[in-house]
Design a protein around this motif. Structure first.
Motif, PDB file in Angstrom:
ATOM      1  N   TRP A  53      78.807 -68.408  68.993  1.00  0.00           N
ATOM      2  CA  TRP A  53      78.091 -69.337  67.878  1.00  0.00           C
ATOM      3  C   TRP A  53      78.285 -68.522  66.532  1.00  0.00           C
ATOM      4  O   TRP A  53      78.509 -69.228  65.516  1.00  0.00           O
ATOM      5  N   VAL A  54      77.981 -67.178  66.330  1.00  0.00           N
ATOM      6  CA  VAL A  54      78.028 -66.751  64.931  1.00  0.00           C
ATOM      7  C   VAL A  54      79.528 -66.527  64.705  1.00  0.00           C
ATOM      8  O   VAL A  54      79.722 -66.335  63.556  1.00  0.00           O
ATOM      9  N   ASP A  55      80.374 -66.505  65.704  1.00  0.00           N
ATOM     10  CA  ASP A  55      81.603 -66.294  65.213  1.00  0.00           C
ATOM     11  C   ASP A  55      82.159 -67.722  64.279  1.00  0.00           C
ATOM     12  O   ASP A  55      82.881 -67.555  63.522  1.00  0.00           O
ATOM     13  N   LYS A  56      81.494 -68.942  64.932  1.00  0.00           N
ATOM     14  CA  LYS A  56      81.865 -70.201  64.370  1.00  0.00           C
ATOM     15  C   LYS A  56      81.155 -69.939  62.960  1.00  0.00           C
ATOM     16  O   LYS A  56      82.029 -70.780  61.891  1.00  0.00           O
ATOM     17  N   GLY A 115      66.897 -66.440  63.795  1.00  0.00           N
ATOM     18  CA  GLY A 115      67.484 -66.001  62.532  1.00  0.00           C
ATOM     19  C   GLY A 115      68.583 -66.836  62.345  1.00  0.00           C
ATOM     20  O   GLY A 115      69.113 -66.812  61.177  1.00  0.00           O
ATOM     21  N   GLY A 116      69.291 -67.378  63.363  1.00  0.00           N
ATOM     22  CA  GLY A 116      70.651 -67.867  63.127  1.00  0.00           C
ATOM     23  C   GLY A 116      70.434 -69.193  62.292  1.00  0.00           C
ATOM     24  O   GLY A 116      71.299 -69.372  61.455  1.00  0.00           O
ATOM     25  N   LEU A 182      70.981 -61.467  66.464  1.00  0.00           N
ATOM     26  CA  LEU A 182      72.092 -62.062  65.738  1.00  0.00           C
ATOM     27  C   LEU A 182      73.016 -61.230  65.113  1.00  0.00           C
ATOM     28  O   LEU A 182      74.191 -61.447  65.085  1.00  0.00           O
ATOM     29  N   ASN A 183      72.323 -60.097  64.808  1.00  0.00           N
ATOM     30  CA  ASN A 183      73.198 -58.867  64.084  1.00  0.00           C
ATOM     31  C   ASN A 183      74.435 -58.121  65.241  1.00  0.00           C
ATOM     32  O   ASN A 183      75.406 -58.314  64.781  1.00  0.00           O
ATOM     33  N   GLU A 187      78.308 -58.285  65.090  1.00  0.00           N
ATOM     34  CA  GLU A 187      79.192 -57.197  65.178  1.00  0.00           C
ATOM     35  C   GLU A 187      80.356 -57.299  66.069  1.00  0.00           C
ATOM     36  O   GLU A 187      81.597 -56.915  66.162  1.00  0.00           O
ATOM     37  N   ALA A 188      80.139 -58.380  67.267  1.00  0.00           N
ATOM     38  CA  ALA A 188      81.094 -58.660  68.294  1.00  0.00           C
ATOM     39  C   ALA A 188      82.054 -59.485  67.819  1.00  0.00           C
ATOM     40  O   ALA A 188      83.143 -59.847  68.544  1.00  0.00           O
TER      41      ALA A 188
END
Length: 197
Positions: A53-56, A115-116, A182-183, A187-188
């Protein structure tokens, strides 16, 4: 008349019968082999992979970043109309990257971790500001007469200031340090690592 106690064997048999009735109703044999749930993992919200998700989210910033790094090479160019066109094309490419990023950001869906959603709202707010200031800068460059040196220089200065703000504000776009999960996901995530570089 004193009450007679039941023999121990009768009590044990009664308890055993009760367990048999209870367990017999709950146990059954299912034929076949175990398999994973055929439903795909959600791509957003609870149960979604935070890294994907955070990669998007980070990926939505890549078009702007790529466009911003392709600055025109104007070394030795003295022709003001050529400089104007090159700079206008550059601003247009960065503006298009911002717009594309906002569109991608709008399709990431809800965050699977705390937090996202707040981070996406903050990023979209900054991208909206970038879109507005870059659009205004490009309009000013496009509208100025390159033969009017002072006006042309003022338009270029304004555009450069807008790009400087983009660069300064952009440094905090991917900040997720206030949210542990989220952090860790950021990082990944490959796109977040690319932004970090």
């Amino acid at each position: 008349m004193p009450r007679r106690s039941r023999p121990l064997t009768t009590v044990v048999a009664t308890v055993a019968l009760a367990f048999t009735v209870l367990l017999g109703g709950c146990s059954s044999v299912v034929s076949g082999t175990a398999a994973a749930d055929p439903s795909p993992q959600p791509t957003q919200g609870p149960g979604a992979d935070p890294v994907a998700w955070v990669d998007k989210v980070c990926g939505s910033l890549i078009p702007m970043l790529d466009a911003a790094q392709k600055t025109p090479n104007l070394a030795g160019v003295n022709d003001l109309p050529t400089i104007k066109k090159s700079f206008s094309d550059y601003l247009g490419a960065v503006l298009s990257g911002v717009q594309q990023g906002r569109s991608q950001l709008g399709s990431v869906g809800s965050s699977p971790v705390a937090g996202g959603n707040e981070t996406v709202t903050r990023i979209d707010g900054l991208l909206t500001q970038f879109e507005q200031s870059l659009g205004e800068a490009k309009s000013r460059v496009d509208g100025v007469d390159p033969n009017d040196v002072n006006a042309f220089q003022g338009a270029l200065t304004d555009a450069t200031t807008s790009l400087g703000k983009l660069s300064t504000s952009g440094a905090s776009l991917g900040d997720t340090s206030g949210y542990v999960r989220l952090n860790k996901a950021a990082e990944a995530a490959p796109n977040c690592q690319r932004l970090g570089r």
